[in-house]
Design a protein around this motif. Structure first.
Motif, mmCIF file in Angstrom:
data_model
loop_
_atom_site.group_PDB
_atom_site.id
_atom_site.type_symbol
_atom_site.label_atom_id
_atom_site.label_comp_id
_atom_site.label_asym_id
_atom_site.label_seq_id
_atom_site.Cartn_x
_atom_site.Cartn_y
_atom_site.Cartn_z
ATOM 1 N N MET A 99 0.834 -1.213 0.000
ATOM 2 C CA MET A 99 0.000 0.000 0.000
ATOM 3 C C MET A 99 0.867 1.261 0.000
ATOM 4 O O MET A 99 0.612 2.202 -0.752
ATOM 5 C CB MET A 99 -0.959 -0.009 1.203
ATOM 6 C CG MET A 99 -2.046 -1.057 1.069
ATOM 7 S SD MET A 99 -3.320 -0.933 2.360
ATOM 8 C CE MET A 99 -2.600 -1.946 3.650
ATOM 9 N N GLY A 100 1.910 1.257 0.844
ATOM 10 C CA GLY A 100 2.770 2.435 0.928
ATOM 11 C C GLY A 100 3.544 2.687 -0.356
ATOM 12 O O GLY A 100 3.803 3.837 -0.727
ATOM 13 N N ASN A 136 -6.038 0.512 -10.158
ATOM 14 C CA ASN A 136 -5.493 -0.834 -10.393
ATOM 15 C C ASN A 136 -4.933 -1.427 -9.106
ATOM 16 O O ASN A 136 -5.139 -2.609 -8.809
ATOM 17 C CB ASN A 136 -4.376 -0.802 -11.456
ATOM 18 C CG ASN A 136 -4.941 -0.542 -12.839
ATOM 19 O OD1 ASN A 136 -6.136 -0.733 -13.068
ATOM 20 N ND2 ASN A 136 -4.099 -0.094 -13.756
ATOM 21 N N CYS A 137 -4.217 -0.601 -8.352
ATOM 22 C CA CYS A 137 -3.640 -1.081 -7.086
ATOM 23 C C CYS A 137 -4.748 -1.401 -6.079
ATOM 24 O O CYS A 137 -4.660 -2.382 -5.338
ATOM 25 C CB CYS A 137 -2.688 -0.045 -6.494
ATOM 26 S SG CYS A 137 -1.235 0.223 -7.513
ATOM 27 N N ASN A 139 -7.709 -2.344 -6.811
ATOM 28 C CA ASN A 139 -8.389 -3.546 -7.277
ATOM 29 C C ASN A 139 -7.707 -4.809 -6.737
ATOM 30 O O ASN A 139 -8.377 -5.787 -6.391
ATOM 31 C CB ASN A 139 -8.392 -3.541 -8.812
ATOM 32 C CG ASN A 139 -9.525 -4.357 -9.351
ATOM 33 O OD1 ASN A 139 -10.591 -4.433 -8.733
ATOM 34 N ND2 ASN A 139 -9.285 -5.023 -10.463
ATOM 35 N N VAL A 140 -6.399 -4.776 -6.641
ATOM 36 C CA VAL A 140 -5.648 -5.906 -6.073
ATOM 37 C C VAL A 140 -6.036 -6.084 -4.593
ATOM 38 O O VAL A 140 -6.234 -7.206 -4.117
ATOM 39 C CB VAL A 140 -4.119 -5.668 -6.223
ATOM 40 C CG1 VAL A 140 -3.314 -6.700 -5.450
ATOM 41 C CG2 VAL A 140 -3.725 -5.665 -7.696
ATOM 42 N N VAL A 141 -6.186 -4.971 -3.904
ATOM 43 C CA VAL A 141 -6.580 -5.015 -2.492
ATOM 44 C C VAL A 141 -8.012 -5.574 -2.367
ATOM 45 O O VAL A 141 -8.296 -6.421 -1.513
ATOM 46 C CB VAL A 141 -6.491 -3.603 -1.856
ATOM 47 C CG1 VAL A 141 -7.073 -3.591 -0.455
ATOM 48 C CG2 VAL A 141 -5.037 -3.132 -1.834
ATOM 49 N N GLU A 142 -8.887 -5.104 -3.245
ATOM 50 C CA GLU A 142 -10.284 -5.571 -3.223
ATOM 51 C C GLU A 142 -10.341 -7.091 -3.427
ATOM 52 O O GLU A 142 -11.032 -7.804 -2.701
ATOM 53 C CB GLU A 142 -11.069 -4.834 -4.335
ATOM 54 C CG GLU A 142 -12.507 -5.279 -4.550
ATOM 55 C CD GLU A 142 -13.493 -4.793 -3.482
ATOM 56 O OE1 GLU A 142 -13.115 -3.964 -2.636
ATOM 57 O OE2 GLU A 142 -14.634 -5.291 -3.484
ATOM 58 N N ARG A 143 -9.563 -7.586 -4.408
ATOM 59 C CA ARG A 143 -9.540 -9.042 -4.667
ATOM 60 C C ARG A 143 -8.982 -9.793 -3.465
ATOM 61 O O ARG A 143 -9.472 -10.857 -3.099
ATOM 62 C CB ARG A 143 -8.700 -9.328 -5.924
ATOM 63 C CG ARG A 143 -9.455 -9.103 -7.216
ATOM 64 C CD ARG A 143 -8.951 -9.980 -8.358
ATOM 65 N NE ARG A 143 -7.503 -10.135 -8.372
ATOM 66 C CZ ARG A 143 -6.644 -9.320 -8.981
ATOM 67 N NH1 ARG A 143 -7.100 -8.283 -9.662
ATOM 68 N NH2 ARG A 143 -5.349 -9.541 -8.949
ATOM 69 N N HIS A 144 -7.951 -9.239 -2.852
ATOM 70 C CA HIS A 144 -7.350 -9.869 -1.665
ATOM 71 C C HIS A 144 -8.399 -9.985 -0.554
ATOM 72 O O HIS A 144 -8.497 -11.019 0.126
ATOM 73 C CB HIS A 144 -6.154 -9.034 -1.203
ATOM 74 C CG HIS A 144 -5.651 -9.389 0.156
ATOM 75 N ND1 HIS A 144 -5.109 -10.619 0.460
ATOM 76 C CD2 HIS A 144 -5.634 -8.694 1.326
ATOM 77 C CE1 HIS A 144 -4.769 -10.661 1.745
ATOM 78 N NE2 HIS A 144 -5.080 -9.502 2.282
ATOM 79 N N LEU A 145 -9.198 -8.932 -0.373
ATOM 80 C CA LEU A 145 -10.215 -8.966 0.682
ATOM 81 C C LEU A 145 -11.290 -10.009 0.379
ATOM 82 O O LEU A 145 -11.787 -10.680 1.284
ATOM 83 C CB LEU A 145 -10.844 -7.575 0.846
ATOM 84 C CG LEU A 145 -9.944 -6.535 1.518
ATOM 85 C CD1 LEU A 145 -10.556 -5.136 1.408
ATOM 86 C CD2 LEU A 145 -9.696 -6.877 2.984
ATOM 87 N N ILE A 146 -11.639 -10.152 -0.906
ATOM 88 C CA ILE A 146 -12.646 -11.152 -1.292
ATOM 89 C C ILE A 146 -12.091 -12.561 -1.037
ATOM 90 O O ILE A 146 -12.759 -13.421 -0.480
ATOM 91 C CB ILE A 146 -13.057 -10.977 -2.777
ATOM 92 C CG1 ILE A 146 -13.827 -9.666 -2.959
ATOM 93 C CG2 ILE A 146 -13.898 -12.165 -3.263
ATOM 94 C CD1 ILE A 146 -14.016 -9.246 -4.409
ATOM 95 N N GLU A 147 -10.829 -12.755 -1.420
ATOM 96 C CA GLU A 147 -10.260 -14.113 -1.340
ATOM 97 C C GLU A 147 -9.786 -14.473 0.062
ATOM 98 O O GLU A 147 -9.918 -15.613 0.497
ATOM 99 C CB GLU A 147 -9.085 -14.239 -2.334
ATOM 100 C CG GLU A 147 -9.579 -14.346 -3.772
ATOM 101 C CD GLU A 147 -8.500 -14.017 -4.794
ATOM 102 O OE1 GLU A 147 -7.305 -14.050 -4.436
ATOM 103 O OE2 GLU A 147 -8.864 -13.744 -5.956
ATOM 104 N N ASP A 148 -9.215 -13.499 0.776
ATOM 105 C CA ASP A 148 -8.544 -13.819 2.054
ATOM 106 C C ASP A 148 -9.030 -12.971 3.219
ATOM 107 O O ASP A 148 -8.371 -12.937 4.261
ATOM 108 C CB ASP A 148 -7.020 -13.643 1.905
ATOM 109 C CG ASP A 148 -6.444 -14.584 0.871
ATOM 110 O OD1 ASP A 148 -6.828 -15.764 0.873
ATOM 111 O OD2 ASP A 148 -5.633 -14.135 0.039
ATOM 112 N N GLY A 149 -10.133 -12.232 3.041
ATOM 113 C CA GLY A 149 -10.628 -11.331 4.087
ATOM 114 C C GLY A 149 -11.251 -12.097 5.237
ATOM 115 O O GLY A 149 -10.976 -13.287 5.392
ATOM 116 N N PRO A 150 -12.071 -11.446 6.038
ATOM 117 C CA PRO A 150 -12.676 -10.129 5.790
ATOM 118 C C PRO A 150 -11.746 -8.938 6.045
ATOM 119 O O PRO A 150 -12.008 -7.845 5.565
ATOM 120 C CB PRO A 150 -13.840 -10.085 6.780
ATOM 121 C CG PRO A 150 -13.418 -10.980 7.909
ATOM 122 C CD PRO A 150 -12.593 -12.080 7.273
#
Ligand code: GSH
Length: 212
Positions: A99-100, A136-137, A139-150
């Protein structure tokens, strides 16, 4: 005691919220943009950037991801990061630095484009490069939350969620549109806003509720 150099809604909001969540004592130094731009502040933060965190031994930390990692690891008993030295801590660092190193430059590009392209600060095509990069960056975070969240770190709330929250404030064209485009990111931002210990600091930064 820590000294937090703090500007409302700027990058100091993440360490500010983390310190509040962990109930760690610190001295809060509110600054104006003019004070940040003054040459004397460069003795504290070499590029004149917020956040900066004064340490107990008189030295100062810079770079928001490093500050978040240091605070969460130093006060490991507060549960805002996995145990340092474990594989989980490695994954925690990956997302923090992701993120940073990616979202933050995309924001800076849009806000300070004139520094990168003198005379081209308002150029819509160049602005769009920063916006696309941010999205785009994210979106990667959003996918991560869907796959490995919450949460960003899996099932447990952590400093990562507070750090992600900060970036949602700066989404373009608006926070509201960023929240709409990334519903799982918005859900994390809501979880940060719902933390009882954070209410006063969120109010102080004027971000207790999402902006339209
Ligand atoms: N890489 C730095 C970026 C910090 C940064 O860009 N901070 C902005 C506020 S959000 C700032 O201080 N801007 C003042 C300026 O650019 O002059 C970090 O992660 O701490």
């Amino acid at each position: 005691m820590y000294k937090l150099y703090n500007v409302k809604r700027w990058g100091s909001i993440a360490p500010h919220l983390l310190l509040e969540e962990m109930e760690v004592p610190y001295q809060n130094i509110w600054m104006t943009p003019e004070q940040v731009a003054a040459p004397t502040f460069r003795d504290i933060s070499p590029l004149g950037l917020i956040p900066a965190l004064g340490l107990a031994d008189g030295r100062t930390m810079i770079e928001s991801a490093a500050i978040m990692a240091h605070l969460a690891a130093t006060h490991a008993d507060k549960g805002m990061a996995p145990k340092p030295g474990t594989p989980d801590f490695g994954i925690f660092l990956s997302w923090l630095v992701y993120m940073g190193a990616n979202l933050y430059p995309a924001v800076d590009w849009q806000l300070t484009l004139e520094r990168f392209i003198p005379g081209g600060g308002e150029d819509p095509k160049s602005q769009k490069i920063g916006l696309d990069r941010f999205n785009n960056c994210m979106n990667v975070v959003e996918r991560h939350l869907i796959e490995d969240g919450p949460c960003m770190g899996g099932k447990d709330f952590s400093a990562l969620d507070i750090y992600l929250f900060m970036f949602t404030l700066w989404g373009k064209p608006s926070e509201a549109e960023t929240r709409q485009a990334f519903p799982n990111v918005a859900r994390v931002a809501d979880a940060v806003r719902a933390r009882p210990k954070l209410k006063a600091a969120l109010e102080a930064h004027g971000v207790l509720a999402p902006a339209a």
